[in-house]
Design an enzyme around this catalytic site. Structure first.
Site, PDB file in Angstrom:
ATOM      1  N   ARG A  35     -19.473  38.144 -15.499  1.00 57.44           N
ATOM      2  CA  ARG A  35     -19.051  38.670 -14.032  1.00 57.44           C
ATOM      3  C   ARG A  35     -19.678  39.968 -13.848  1.00 57.44           C
ATOM      4  O   ARG A  35     -20.064  40.313 -12.811  1.00 57.44           O
ATOM      5  CB  ARG A  35     -17.627  38.571 -14.151  1.00 57.44           C
ATOM      6  N   THR A 121       0.674  40.550  -9.312  1.00 58.56           N
ATOM      7  CA  THR A 121       2.187  40.177  -8.963  1.00 58.56           C
ATOM      8  C   THR A 121       2.663  39.729 -10.124  1.00 58.56           C
ATOM      9  O   THR A 121       2.420  38.807 -10.784  1.00 58.56           O
ATOM     10  CB  THR A 121       1.976  38.917  -7.800  1.00 58.56           C
ATOM     11  N   ASN A 214       6.418  36.816   0.114  1.00 56.42           N
ATOM     12  CA  ASN A 214       5.722  35.774  -0.062  1.00 56.42           C
ATOM     13  C   ASN A 214       6.826  34.461   0.234  1.00 56.42           C
ATOM     14  O   ASN A 214       6.412  33.587   1.022  1.00 56.42           O
ATOM     15  CB  ASN A 214       4.890  35.487  -1.166  1.00 56.42           C
ATOM     16  N   CYS A 266      -1.029  32.077  -3.854  1.00 55.32           N
ATOM     17  CA  CYS A 266       0.325  32.845  -3.820  1.00 55.32           C
ATOM     18  C   CYS A 266       1.514  31.908  -3.678  1.00 55.32           C
ATOM     19  O   CYS A 266       2.419  32.229  -4.463  1.00 55.32           O
ATOM     20  CB  CYS A 266      -0.101  33.916  -2.834  1.00 55.32           C
ATOM     21  N   LYS A 327      -6.986  27.214   3.413  1.00 57.34           N
ATOM     22  CA  LYS A 327      -6.991  27.889   4.990  1.00 57.34           C
ATOM     23  C   LYS A 327      -8.300  28.335   5.431  1.00 57.34           C
ATOM     24  O   LYS A 327      -9.264  28.289   4.606  1.00 57.34           O
ATOM     25  CB  LYS A 327      -6.043  29.075   5.089  1.00 57.34           C
TER      26      LYS A 327
HETATM   27  C1  UDX Z   1      -0.527  35.176   1.212  1.00 56.97           C
HETATM   28  C2  UDX Z   1       0.101  36.393   1.788  1.00 56.97           C
HETATM   29  O1  UDX Z   1       0.085  35.971   3.227  1.00 56.97           O
HETATM   30  C3  UDX Z   1      -0.250  37.597   1.567  1.00 56.97           C
HETATM   31  O2  UDX Z   1       0.470  38.601   2.076  1.00 56.97           O
HETATM   32  C4  UDX Z   1      -0.074  37.642  -0.093  1.00 56.97           C
HETATM   33  O3  UDX Z   1      -0.410  38.927  -0.482  1.00 56.97           O
HETATM   34  C5  UDX Z   1      -0.711  36.729  -0.881  1.00 56.97           C
HETATM   35  O4  UDX Z   1      -0.223  35.460   0.038  1.00 56.97           O
HETATM   36  P1  UDX Z   1      -2.913  34.055   1.573  1.00 56.97           P
HETATM   37  O5  UDX Z   1      -2.331  33.101   0.316  1.00 56.97           O
HETATM   38  O6  UDX Z   1      -4.316  34.492   1.483  1.00 56.97           O
HETATM   39  O7  UDX Z   1      -1.742  35.381   1.549  1.00 56.97           O
HETATM   40  O8  UDX Z   1      -2.630  33.031   2.709  1.00 56.97           O
HETATM   41  P2  UDX Z   1      -1.815  32.873   4.003  1.00 56.97           P
HETATM   42  O9  UDX Z   1      -2.608  33.329   5.084  1.00 56.97           O
HETATM   43  O10 UDX Z   1      -0.422  33.729   4.012  1.00 56.97           O
HETATM   44  O11 UDX Z   1      -1.752  31.362   4.318  1.00 56.97           O
HETATM   45  C6  UDX Z   1      -0.673  30.681   3.471  1.00 56.97           C
HETATM   46  C7  UDX Z   1      -0.625  29.180   3.824  1.00 56.97           C
HETATM   47  O12 UDX Z   1       0.342  28.991   4.871  1.00 56.97           O
HETATM   48  C8  UDX Z   1      -1.995  28.565   4.379  1.00 56.97           C
HETATM   49  O13 UDX Z   1      -2.398  27.321   3.584  1.00 56.97           O
HETATM   50  C9  UDX Z   1      -1.815  28.355   5.719  1.00 56.97           C
HETATM   51  O14 UDX Z   1      -2.441  27.125   6.312  1.00 56.97           O
HETATM   52  C10 UDX Z   1      -0.197  28.044   5.722  1.00 56.97           C
HETATM   53  N1  UDX Z   1       0.293  28.451   7.036  1.00 56.97           N
HETATM   54  C11 UDX Z   1       0.237  29.947   7.718  1.00 56.97           C
HETATM   55  C12 UDX Z   1       0.964  27.416   7.832  1.00 56.97           C
HETATM   56  O15 UDX Z   1       0.976  26.395   7.258  1.00 56.97           O
HETATM   57  N2  UDX Z   1       1.545  27.590   8.979  1.00 56.97           N
HETATM   58  C13 UDX Z   1       1.689  29.160   9.494  1.00 56.97           C
HETATM   59  O16 UDX Z   1       2.180  29.421  10.698  1.00 56.97           O
HETATM   60  C14 UDX Z   1       1.079  30.173   8.712  1.00 56.97           C
END
Ligand code: UDX
Length: 456
Positions: A35, A121, A214, A266, A327
């Site tokens: 890495r 975390t 979260n 997460c 996502k």
């Molecule tokens: C998340 C938190 O947002 C972030 O603050 C933390 O530090 C890490 O975890 P992340 O895991 O990158 O970030 O994803 P996020 O954009 O929050 O989306 C999580 C999931 O929720 C995705 O699978 C998304 O598709 C889903 N989602 C999000 C929904 O199904 N509906 C929504 O309205 C929003």
């Protein structure tokens, strides 16, 4: 300021690159020599828009260095960030062994009082455990000073992590001595110059804040998904309901999009860890248990719809999938809803043709046997997957899927059927192209005799 960041993963690299960009001198350390070597060549081991350029320019400017050796880089470091992994253990708890190991190494290596920051975390009490390890080392060495341990959780969204770091909603500092708090405030000041966004609190509260944030977001999603399920059977369009409730500022428009479930590294992991923290205290958290259960069920939504649409069974059918990452904006497939659909289809003997702008390679690595026998085929063109498909399942709402060529799609597919797992399409528009559309919590196209009820 001179900083060391331990762990060149997602959180560590974003943290290091952003602090270097603000003019600090940052040393990144990782046990993986491979890495570190890639980083020296300007290659980022993680996918995140903008990260590679930031790493390269700061490395070239001499503000960012990479090493696999901890001891030499620690000299003169005022602040050391621990950003190593805390994966889920088999019992659901967060495995903090990497953090504790790093703490022991630091205890043996640090030659002067240093601020040690827990960025990963980790369950409530982890920062205190790191403090005890460091204190024990100081005692053993007979020195009369202490290190200060700070909990500083991150709130970075994959795909938007650099922007989240550069323009944070808030910085949470769990600090228990005034001098450490002052130094941390100084470090973050350039990121919050125009707004007071630094919240200081006890370490345990900072750790809890991360989990509560979260799991609250996950709760919003599971809540709307539950409402969507009821809407589906009542003939109500959840999209109308979403707009209706989101207009209330106490509810807000964010994170109330119904879909085929949340994934990623997460939310699922943090819910499990929080449930475990409660369990250790012989407590139940029924709300979070329900959030997790709803999400597991929601991930099976696309498969359930396909089975309803094809009452004769999906064996032998060809199903196209758009979107594999958990996502948009990432190649991360951890706990992705696409995997539940792929596994279900493979089990039932369907053929899968899938497209994702960047996550296909990771899916190919996850299912090598299905790829080898030709049951799972990955394409680099979104329209190519539609050839002779009996249905298209939209699982990840990449922007390029928003306004596709519906006429071409209808011509390519054997059956013009869209299972819309992210409610991206207007059923009325799709109807004009001859598509059958099934959305999450939406009124089926041929309502009032809903399509799904007819074919059950
Ligand atoms: C998340 C938190 O947002 C972030 O603050 C933390 O530090 C890490 O975890 P992340 O895991 O990158 O970030 O994803 P996020 O954009 O929050 O989306 C999580 C999931 O929720 C995705 O699978 C998304 O598709 C889903 N989602 C999000 C929904 O199904 N509906 C929504 O309205 C929003």
């Amino acid at each position: 300021m001179q900083i060391t960041v331990i762990g060149c993963g997602y959180v560590g690299l974003v943290t290091a690159a952003c602090f270097a960009e603000m003019g600090n001198r940052v040393a990144c350390v990782d046990t993986s020599a491979e890495r570190v070597e890639a980083l020296h060549r300007g290659i980022s081991p993680i996918f995140e828009p903008g990260i590679e350029a930031l790493l390269q320019t700061n490395h070239a400017a001499g503000r960012l260095t990479f090493s696999s050796q901890l001891n030499p880089v620690l000299r003169n470091s005022e602040v050391v960030f621990i950003a190593v992994g805390t994966p889920s253990a088999a019992d659901g708890s967060a495995d903090v062994s990497q953090i504790l190991e790093v703490a022991a190494q630091l205890g043996g290596a640090l030659e002067s009082p240093t601020i040690v920051v827990c960025k990963s975390t980790a369950p409530v009490g982890t920062a205190c455990r790191v403090q005890s390890i460091l204190d024990q080392h100081c005692q053993r060495r007979g020195v009369n000073w202490r290190h200060s341990v700070v909990s500083n959780p991150e709130f970075l969204k994959e795909g938007a992590a650099i922007d989240d770091f550069m323009r944070p909603d808030r910085i949470i500092l769990g600090a228990e001595d005034a001098s450490a708090e002052r130094t941390m405030r100084r470090l973050y000041e350039p990121f919050v110059r125009n707004h007071d966004r630094i919240l200081c609190m006890p370490r345990r509260a900072a750790e809890m804040t991360k989990y509560a944030a979260n799991t609250f977001l996950a709760t919003k999603i599971s809540f709307i998904n539950e409402v969507a399920n009821l809407c589906e059977s009542l003939g109500v369009d959840v999209e109308e309901v979403r707009k209706g409730i989101g207009a209330d500022p106490r509810i807000g428009h964010h994170f109330i999009y119904a879909g085929c479930g949340y994934g990623g590294s997460c939310f699922p992991k943090d819910i499990r860890a929080m449930l475990h923290m409660a369990q250790e205290r012989e407590m139940q958290l029924p709300i979070l248990q329900a959030v997790e259960a709803r999400n597991q069920a929601q991930k099976t939504w696309p498969m359930r719809m396909l089975r309803k649409l094809y009452s004769e069974g999906v064996a032998g059918k060809t199903v196209a999938i758009w979107g594999l990452a958990f996502k948009p904006g990432t190649d991360d497939i951890r706990d992705a809803p696409s995997r539940v659909l792929i596994e279900g289809l493979l089990d039932l003997g369907a053929r899968v043709q899938a497209f994702d702008p960047i996550a296909s390679e990771n899916i190919a690595k996850a299912y090598p046997e299905a790829v080898a026998r030709g049951q799972l085929r990955l394409f680099s063109d979104p329209y190519a997957v539609l050839n002779d498909a009996d249905a298209l399942a939209l699982i990840t709402e990449w922007k390029q899927f928003r306004q596709p060529d519906f006429a071409l799609m209808a011509r390519l597919m054997r059956e013009p059927v869209i299972v819309d797992g992210r409610n991206q399409y207007d059923p009325a528009v799709l109807g004009t192209f001859g598509f059958r559309h099934v959305g999450v919590g939406r009124v089926p196209m041929d309502s009032p005799a809903p399509l799904l009820r007819k074919v059950v």
